[in-house]
Design an enzyme around this catalytic site. Structure first.
Site, PDB file in Angstrom:
ATOM      1  N   SER A 170      12.561   5.516   1.130  1.00 16.20           N
ATOM      2  CA  SER A 170      13.260   5.864  -0.016  1.00 16.20           C
ATOM      3  C   SER A 170      12.438   6.854  -1.222  1.00 16.20           C
ATOM      4  CB  SER A 170      13.291   4.669  -1.044  1.00 16.20           C
ATOM      5  OG  SER A 170      14.462   4.660  -1.962  1.00 16.20           O
TER       6      SER A 170
ATOM      7  N   ASP B 185      23.703   6.144   3.732  1.00 17.55           N
ATOM      8  CA  ASP B 185      22.645   5.151   3.155  1.00 17.55           C
ATOM      9  C   ASP B 185      23.229   5.045   1.417  1.00 17.55           C
ATOM     10  OD1 ASP B 185      19.445   4.924   2.512  1.00 17.55           O
ATOM     11  OD2 ASP B 185      20.479   5.701   0.697  1.00 17.55           O
TER      12      ASP B 185
ATOM     13  N   HIS C  78      20.088   0.721   2.947  1.00 16.56           N
ATOM     14  CA  HIS C  78      19.173   1.426   2.484  1.00 16.56           C
ATOM     15  C   HIS C  78      17.651   0.897   2.882  1.00 16.56           C
ATOM     16  CE1 HIS C  78      16.960   4.140  -0.007  1.00 16.56           C
ATOM     17  NE2 HIS C  78      16.403   3.265  -0.811  1.00 16.56           N
TER      18      HIS C  78
END
Ligand SMILES: *[C@@H]1O[C@H](CO)[C@@H](O)[C@H](O)[C@H]1NC(C)=O
Ligand SMILES: *[C@@H]1O[C@H](CO)[C@@H](O)[C@H](O)[C@H]1NC(C)=O
Ligand SMILES: *[C@@H]1O[C@H](CO)[C@@H](O)[C@H](O)[C@H]1NC(C)=O
Ligand SMILES: *[C@@H]1O[C@H](CO)[C@@H](O)[C@H](O)[C@H]1NC(C)=O
Ligand SMILES: *[C@@H]1O[C@H](CO)[C@@H](O)[C@H](O)[C@H]1NC(C)=O
Length: 390
Positions: A183, A281, A340
């Site tokens: 991330s 995502d 994610h």
């Protein structure tokens, strides 16, 4: 002399007994597949000004390698969004994403598991989970501290001191090493990939892994704006115009905030990089389209127009990732599940619930690529998202 020897024997006996007691306790309480690792605080970082948003020292979680894994290192930069204005950063400074004072032990599993059958190729590596506490993807290096807010924007310095500390712990002799990031940690895993590589012996295998951190600059201005504004906020706070921590090859061509898009720096990185991410995502879709998109994808109730937008985003995403002409240098594993991160949500990077494309699970695809067995360049061709199943 006699007395000394006797005391020494008693001392040894005491330690021996203590060791048995501790080992027995560990046997009872430890589930080898999920275990907590306490934080290591880098106190010496404070004098170098390498500190979290609130001025506290940075921290990481370390589990030493064993057996024939002692010379191998997995270093993961954790994620957790960003703060893009002073108010958000002040809030963050009161949490574990902005201060080491609030950091709890970290659970290690998945890629971080010591269980050989669950994590066959990395189970005995040295593993490091670097805590993210600067709010700006480890990019800031601003000397000035506003006396009113006392916020520090020093993420780049944090990366430097963590790397120095790990090199001294044995990373400098690594046989195999991975710099990974999830991330918000994905961008710095790319940004510092060459520097990490160059800190290690040129004979070692060093590659980087970007997990769900390749957020793209959508062509449609309406879709492009949300990430533009996040990156503009980070550039304003953390780079303050100088952008000295970003590659000149990019900042000579465009504004610093645009150089925070992975696609604008990837081509200048010399070290092999693997990108594992969903074309849908769910941070990329929700930041861009709003939270409502999550429910309609889960329930299969997205409108024709929402579906069209999702397809447009996927197409921009595929155009922005590295081309498939040199998969040894740029491997990819692109799925269509509306999820994610796999590494940070660690059950995704394990036999429990891995992301699969064409019967190939992401951890296997990555390991094949990393160990030079098969240079994975794999993209799920489906053009609409699958609901998140975990
Ligand atoms: C790890 O510690 C947290 C508290 O920080 C706790 O909630 C969790 O249950 C612990 N996990 C294990 C596997 O012990
Ligand atoms: C290790 O992983 C395997 C495969 O996922 C699992 O079946 C087994 O229960 C795990 N062992 C322990 C001790 O957790
Ligand atoms: C590694 O570095 C040494 C000394 O700098 C050099 O002699 C050698 O050729 C290099 N090896 C590789 C594989 O690049
Ligand atoms: C949009 O796509 C989903 C699959 O992601 C599908 O279930 C849905 O029927 C589509 N909507 C329309 C209006 O075609
Ligand atoms: C090698 O990777 C390709 C994708 O790049 C994949 O289609 C193929 O199945 C993989 N082969 C093996 C043996 O895993």
């Amino acid at each position: 002399m006699m007395m000394v020897t006797r005391s020494f024997q008693l001392f040894v006996l005491f330690i021996f007994t203590l060791t048995i007691v501790i080992t027995e306790c560990a046997k009872v309480t430890q589930n080898p597949d999920v275990y907590n690792i306490t934080k290591t605080i880098i106190h010496s970082a404070v004098s170098k000004g390498a500190v979290c948003l609130d001025g506290s020292p940075p921290a990481y979680h370390f589990d030493p390698g064993f057996g024939d894994g002692v010379g191998n290192w997995l270093v993961q930069l954790s994620g957790g969004g960003w703060c893009t204005n002073v108010k958000e950063c002040l809030d963050r400074a009161k949490s574990d994403l902005g201060s080491s004072n609030y950091m709890n032990p970290q659970e290690f599993q998945g890629f971080f598991s010591k269980n050989q059958s669950a994590n066959p190729e990395f189970y005995n590596w040295n593993k490091v989970f670097v805590r993210y506490c600067d709010g700006g993807s480890f990019t800031g290096d601003v000397e000035y501290v506003d006396p009113a807010t006392k916020l520090h924007f020093r993420g780049a310095r944090i990366f430097t001191v963590v790397l120095e500390e790990l090199l001294a712990k044995g990373l400098k002799n690594a046989k195999n090493a991975i710099l990974a990031g999830s991330s918000a940690g994905g961008y710095p895993a790319m940004l510092y990939c060459d520097g990490f590589r160059n800190s290690l012996p040129n004979t070692s295998r060093v590659k980087c892994l970007v997990d769900s951190g390749y957020f793209v600059h959508f062509k449609n201005p309406v879709l492009g704006r949300p990430f533009e504004s996040i990156y503009k906020g980070i550039a304003t706070l953390q780079l303050q115009g100088s952008a000295k921590t970003l590659p000149k090859s990019c900042t000579s061509k465009m504004k610093p905030e645009l150089c925070l898009f992975a696609e604008n720096i990837q081509q200048d990185i010399k070290t092999p990089i693997f990108i594992s991410m969903s074309a849908f995502d769910n941070i990329m879709t929700q930041y861009t389209l709003g939270g409502g998109i999550y429910g309609c994808i889960q329930e299969g109730t997205c409108t024709a127009s929402q579906n069209k937008t999702l397809q447009e985003m996927r197409s921009d995403f595929l155009n922005a990732i590295p081309k498939g002409n040199n998969p040894k240098l740029r491997g990819v594993f692109i799925d269509v599940v509306h999820h994610h991160t796999s590494l940070q949500k660690q059950t995704r990077w394990s036999p429990v619930k891995p992301i699969v494309v064409h019967n190939l699970a992401a951890p296997k695809a990555f390991a094949d690529w990393y160990f030079d067995r098969n240079y994975t360049y794999l993209i799920d061709e489906r053009s609409l998202p699958l609901p998140n199943d975990s």
